[in-house]
Design a protein around this motif. Structure first.
Motif, PDB file in Angstrom:
ATOM      1  N   UNK A 114      62.929 -71.012 -20.310  1.00 11.66           N
ATOM      2  CA  UNK A 114      62.692 -71.850 -19.280  1.00 11.66           C
ATOM      3  C   UNK A 114      61.852 -71.103 -18.231  1.00 11.66           C
ATOM      4  N   UNK A 115      60.993 -70.091 -18.784  1.00  7.37           N
ATOM      5  CA  UNK A 115      59.962 -69.456 -17.962  1.00  7.37           C
ATOM      6  C   UNK A 115      60.704 -68.106 -17.389  1.00  7.37           C
ATOM      7  N   UNK A 116      59.961 -67.302 -16.485  1.00  8.26           N
ATOM      8  CA  UNK A 116      60.392 -66.169 -15.800  1.00  8.26           C
ATOM      9  C   UNK A 116      61.829 -66.389 -15.038  1.00  8.26           C
ATOM     10  N   UNK A 117      62.619 -65.519 -15.157  1.00 17.29           N
ATOM     11  CA  UNK A 117      63.970 -65.743 -14.745  1.00 17.29           C
ATOM     12  C   UNK A 117      63.683 -65.294 -12.910  1.00 17.29           C
ATOM     13  N   UNK A 118      64.654 -66.306 -12.295  1.00 12.53           N
ATOM     14  CA  UNK A 118      64.663 -65.928 -10.872  1.00 12.53           C
ATOM     15  C   UNK A 118      65.394 -64.985 -10.348  1.00 12.53           C
ATOM     16  N   UNK A 119      65.232 -64.737  -9.056  1.00 17.47           N
ATOM     17  CA  UNK A 119      66.136 -63.423  -8.491  1.00 17.47           C
ATOM     18  C   UNK A 119      67.503 -63.811  -8.786  1.00 17.47           C
ATOM     19  N   UNK A 153      56.008 -55.864  -2.720  1.00 10.65           N
ATOM     20  CA  UNK A 153      56.197 -55.343  -3.955  1.00 10.65           C
ATOM     21  C   UNK A 153      57.038 -56.654  -4.843  1.00 10.65           C
ATOM     22  N   UNK A 154      57.824 -57.508  -4.155  1.00  8.12           N
ATOM     23  CA  UNK A 154      58.504 -58.416  -4.841  1.00  8.12           C
ATOM     24  C   UNK A 154      57.436 -59.566  -5.157  1.00  8.12           C
ATOM     25  N   UNK A 158      56.407 -60.664  -9.224  1.00 10.40           N
ATOM     26  CA  UNK A 158      56.124 -61.949  -9.565  1.00 10.40           C
ATOM     27  C   UNK A 158      54.978 -62.228 -10.298  1.00 10.40           C
ATOM     28  N   UNK A 159      53.934 -61.732  -9.540  1.00 11.21           N
ATOM     29  CA  UNK A 159      52.608 -61.888  -9.940  1.00 11.21           C
ATOM     30  C   UNK A 159      52.417 -61.133 -11.524  1.00 11.21           C
ATOM     31  N   UNK A 160      52.735 -60.063 -11.251  1.00 14.66           N
ATOM     32  CA  UNK A 160      52.624 -59.088 -12.618  1.00 14.66           C
ATOM     33  C   UNK A 160      53.409 -59.635 -13.657  1.00 14.66           C
ATOM     34  N   UNK A 161      54.705 -60.059 -13.516  1.00  9.26           N
ATOM     35  CA  UNK A 161      55.518 -60.828 -14.631  1.00  9.26           C
ATOM     36  C   UNK A 161      55.018 -62.066 -15.098  1.00  9.26           C
TER      37      UNK A 161
END
Length: 199
Positions: A114-119, A153-154, A158-161
């Motif tokens: 489902x994509x990148x996991x949220x916080x 940094x957060x 998210x951008x990096x991931x």
């Protein structure tokens, strides 16, 4: 060995057999084909026996997700500790992430279905948290070494991931064939990301 110990060992053996059977089904037929009935038939136990160990198919999937993030976090940490220079750590992490996705495709598919996991998801699973922390600490150090200490940094995490996951998704699920090797495109994107947070 006492009765209690024997029962515990038997329970662990059945649980391991369920996971091994599930993994064989995934390897040969894909995640969409996995079912409790197929697992039960494969290990020659009844469906209720499988449910005694895993309350649902989702619980089995969660075990594989946990395994995948554990492998990934170990590989990212190893890549990160190979250098003490934060920008180089980000490059090494990107390379290790890419290599993990290519060599552990079934795990990657279920981990990021489902994509990148949220916080919130990251906070709930220790293995996922370790992956996030490996990236975040290298990003924070890179920001500190640059000219934009106020960068979030957060947001950068998210951008990096997203960069990493995007390139892996193109590699896995797209027929697109670029003129240059995909790994070079990923390296170029990560290099631009690093320059952006150090500018």
């Amino acid at each position: 060995m006492g009765i209690a110990e024997r029962k515990l060992r038997q329970k662990e053996t059945i649980r391991a057999g369920i996971l091994a059977s599930a993994w064989q089904i995934v390897q040969s037929e894909g995640w969409q084909s996995l079912s409790i009935r197929k697992i039960a038939d494969s290990i020659e136990y009844s469906v209720p026996v499988v449910y005694n160990h895993f309350e649902s198919k989702d619980a089995i999937l969660m075990e594989f997700i946990r395994q995948g993030f554990n492998i990934l976090s170990t590989q990212l940490q190893e890549a990160k500790t190979a250098t003490s220079h934060p920008p180089e750590q980000l490059k090494a992490i990107a390379g290790a992430y890419w290599q993990f996705a290519l060599s552990h495709k079934p795990h990657y598919e279920v981990m990021f279905g489902l994509g990148i996991p949220g916080c919130e998801a990251v906070k709930q699973m220790e293995e996922m948290k370790k992956v996030s922390e490996a990236m975040l600490s290298a990003i924070e150090k890179t920001i500190s070494a640059g000219n934009s200490p106020q960068a979030d940094p957060y947001l950068k995490l998210h951008t990096y991931w997203s960069i990493l996951h995007g390139f892996v998704s193109i590699q896995m699920f797209s027929g697109y064939q670029p003129m240059v090797p995909r790994k070079l495109i990923l390296e170029d994107a990560v290099e631009s990301f690093i320059k952006g947070i150090m500018a």
